[in-house]
Design an enzyme around this catalytic site. Structure first.
Site, PDB file in Angstrom:
ATOM      1  N   GLY A  85      14.404 -12.113   0.647  1.00 22.45           N
ATOM      2  CA  GLY A  85      14.593 -13.462   0.111  1.00 22.45           C
ATOM      3  C   GLY A  85      13.953 -14.535   0.977  1.00 22.45           C
ATOM      4  O   GLY A  85      13.138 -14.251   1.840  1.00 22.45           O
ATOM      5  N   HIS A 100       5.364 -13.307  -0.472  1.00 26.51           N
ATOM      6  CA  HIS A 100       6.132 -12.567  -1.477  1.00 26.51           C
ATOM      7  C   HIS A 100       5.525 -12.751  -2.871  1.00 26.51           C
ATOM      8  O   HIS A 100       5.464 -11.810  -3.662  1.00 26.51           O
ATOM      9  CB  HIS A 100       7.579 -13.057  -1.497  1.00 26.51           C
ATOM     10  CG  HIS A 100       8.310 -12.907  -0.184  1.00 26.51           C
ATOM     11  ND1 HIS A 100       8.701 -13.993   0.576  1.00 26.51           N
ATOM     12  CD2 HIS A 100       8.716 -11.817   0.494  1.00 26.51           C
ATOM     13  CE1 HIS A 100       9.330 -13.563   1.654  1.00 26.51           C
ATOM     14  NE2 HIS A 100       9.356 -12.252   1.639  1.00 26.51           N
ATOM     15  N   ASP A 160       3.832  -6.416   7.617  1.00 25.77           N
ATOM     16  CA  ASP A 160       4.686  -5.454   8.314  1.00 25.77           C
ATOM     17  C   ASP A 160       3.990  -4.091   8.248  1.00 25.77           C
ATOM     18  O   ASP A 160       4.410  -3.189   7.514  1.00 25.77           O
ATOM     19  CB  ASP A 160       6.064  -5.415   7.649  1.00 25.77           C
ATOM     20  CG  ASP A 160       6.724  -6.786   7.689  1.00 25.77           C
ATOM     21  OD1 ASP A 160       7.319  -7.121   8.707  1.00 25.77           O
ATOM     22  OD2 ASP A 160       6.599  -7.540   6.697  1.00 25.77           O
ATOM     23  N   GLN A 215       1.071  -5.901   4.184  1.00 23.22           N
ATOM     24  CA  GLN A 215       0.428  -5.478   5.436  1.00 23.22           C
ATOM     25  C   GLN A 215       0.954  -6.280   6.622  1.00 23.22           C
ATOM     26  O   GLN A 215       0.844  -5.862   7.759  1.00 23.22           O
ATOM     27  CB  GLN A 215      -1.091  -5.653   5.305  1.00 23.22           C
ATOM     28  CG  GLN A 215      -1.896  -5.399   6.569  1.00 23.22           C
ATOM     29  CD  GLN A 215      -1.917  -3.940   6.978  1.00 23.22           C
ATOM     30  OE1 GLN A 215      -1.485  -3.065   6.217  1.00 23.22           O
ATOM     31  NE2 GLN A 215      -2.407  -3.665   8.178  1.00 23.22           N
TER      32      GLN A 215
HETATM   33  P1  AMP Z   1      10.625  -9.740   3.951  1.00 22.52           P
HETATM   34  O1  AMP Z   1      11.310 -10.580   2.936  1.00 22.52           O
HETATM   35  O2  AMP Z   1      10.146 -10.499   5.145  1.00 22.52           O
HETATM   36  O3  AMP Z   1      11.383  -8.479   4.299  1.00 22.52           O
HETATM   37  O4  AMP Z   1       9.290  -9.234   3.271  1.00 22.52           O
HETATM   38  C1  AMP Z   1       9.292  -8.590   2.017  1.00 22.52           C
HETATM   39  C2  AMP Z   1       7.917  -8.035   1.738  1.00 22.52           C
HETATM   40  O5  AMP Z   1       6.981  -9.107   1.762  1.00 22.52           O
HETATM   41  C3  AMP Z   1       7.447  -7.014   2.781  1.00 22.52           C
HETATM   42  O6  AMP Z   1       6.732  -5.983   2.134  1.00 22.52           O
HETATM   43  C4  AMP Z   1       6.561  -7.837   3.661  1.00 22.52           C
HETATM   44  O7  AMP Z   1       5.564  -7.087   4.331  1.00 22.52           O
HETATM   45  C5  AMP Z   1       5.942  -8.784   2.660  1.00 22.52           C
HETATM   46  N1  AMP Z   1       5.449  -9.995   3.334  1.00 22.52           N
HETATM   47  C6  AMP Z   1       6.136 -10.804   4.171  1.00 22.52           C
HETATM   48  N2  AMP Z   1       5.340 -11.776   4.645  1.00 22.52           N
HETATM   49  C7  AMP Z   1       4.117 -11.573   4.094  1.00 22.52           C
HETATM   50  C8  AMP Z   1       2.850 -12.237   4.193  1.00 22.52           C
HETATM   51  N3  AMP Z   1       2.690 -13.307   4.962  1.00 22.52           N
HETATM   52  N4  AMP Z   1       1.832 -11.753   3.479  1.00 22.52           N
HETATM   53  C9  AMP Z   1       1.966 -10.644   2.700  1.00 22.52           C
HETATM   54  N5  AMP Z   1       3.129  -9.973   2.569  1.00 22.52           N
HETATM   55  C10 AMP Z   1       4.184 -10.432   3.250  1.00 22.52           C
END
Ligand code: AMP
Length: 289
Positions: free
Chosen positions: A31, A37, A150, A148
């Site tokens: 979230g 996202h 992560d 990518q």
């Molecule tokens: P999170 O909400 O931070 O757990 O991220 C959810 C998904 O979004 C994960 O697959 C992350 O790798 C991806 N994500 C987060 N930040 C970015 C970004 N800046 N660019 C691309 N994907 C992202």
């Protein structure tokens, strides 16, 4: 757009969709959505008829001294962004529903998860893999999209899907960055204005690595030393790790001969930030010139 909170309802809905011949695309998130996202949603929409976005701040992937309770949350805002982006279902369970009393089964990986973020965040990837396995079983996706940003997490999920035979295609999405190159992250909201400026040291270090690589440097340690010395100039920055690893096994390489990942984690004040660069560049890291 449908909002589902109960895991049982989510699984029933997913089963009915699959039986009706729909292709389900899953975008797992914690979230506090940003354009990173949203880019994942776009990719999922291209490959599926029904996009499920999960919002779950997963307690089991946070260490005892990490930011689980203060992790930013804003469901109303997220729901509006999802609706505008064409998400069909938001799956938003509570921790007690995902981990009922007596919960005792976890997914553990024993090679790729040991280095990089796994070394400094013990138990983190066990929590990530466990929740993603549960999300796969609850949403029954044909395709699931991961960022990518992560990179180690994405690589681990590919490995889990292969090793545990999940019938899902894992799609990788390039890193989306702010105008000045900082990788977008829900955690960027923690940064004070001064820290926000200092946070640029991560991409500056990656640019140093790219410049040296382009000049022909192939000694991993030389590149790491140059990256480190740049970050050490920054007052609020503390290096967690800087590593050059192979793309497949994520093992450290001394001499760069095959495609690599340059990955780093830096603490800016109290905020833990990560970034990475693939070399030769393949568009996944999106590091500006
Ligand atoms: P999170 O909400 O931070 O757990 O991220 C959810 C998904 O979004 C994960 O697959 C992350 O790798 C991806 N994500 C987060 N930040 C970015 C970004 N800046 N660019 C691309 N994907 C992202």
């Amino acid at each position: 757009m449908n909002i589902i909170t109960s895991p049982e309802d989510m699984q029933k809905t997913a089963l009915a969709l699959r039986r009706a011949g729909k292709r389900i695309g899953l975008v797992p998130t914690m979230g506090f959505l940003h354009e990173g996202h949203l880019s994942l949603i776009k990719l999922a929409r291209r490959q599926a008829n029904v996009v499920v976005l999960s919002i779950f701040v997963n307690p089991t992937q946070f260490g005892p001294n990490e930011d689980f309770s203060r992790y930013p949350r804003d469901f109303e805002r997220d729901a509006a962004l999802c609706k505008a982006a064409g998400v069909d279902i938001i799956f938003n369970p509570v921790p007690e529903a995902m981990y009922p009393a007596g919960y005792s089964v976890h997914v553990e990986e024993n090679a790729l998860s040991k280095g990089l973020c796994g070394a400094s965040r013990p138990g983190h990837f066990r929590g990530v893999l466990t929740v993603v396995a549960k999300l796969f079983n609850l949403t029954l996706p044909d395709v699931a999209v991961f960022g990518q940003k992560d990179a180690q997490q994405a690589r681990l999920i590919q490995q889990m899907a292969r090793d545990l035979n999940f019938p899902v295609t894992i799609v990788l999405a390039p890193i989306i960055r702010e105008a000045d190159g900082l990788a977008k992250s829900s955690r960027n909201t923690y940064l004070s204005p001064a820290e926000r400026r200092e946070a640029l040291c991560l991409q500056q270090a990656l640019k140093t690595a790219r410049r040296l690589y382009r000049e022909g440097e192939r000694d991993g340690q030389q590149i790491i030393t140059a990256m480190k010395s740049g970050i050490e100039q920054i007052h609020s920055a503390r290096v967690d790790y800087i590593a050059i690893v192979d793309r497949d096994k994520l093992q450290r390489v001394q001499r760069i001969e095959a495609p690599i990942l340059v990955a780093l984690a830096v603490q800016i004040g109290k905020t833990h930030l990560i970034d990475n660069l693939t070399l030769p560049e393949d568009g996944l890291s999106n590091l500006p010139e």
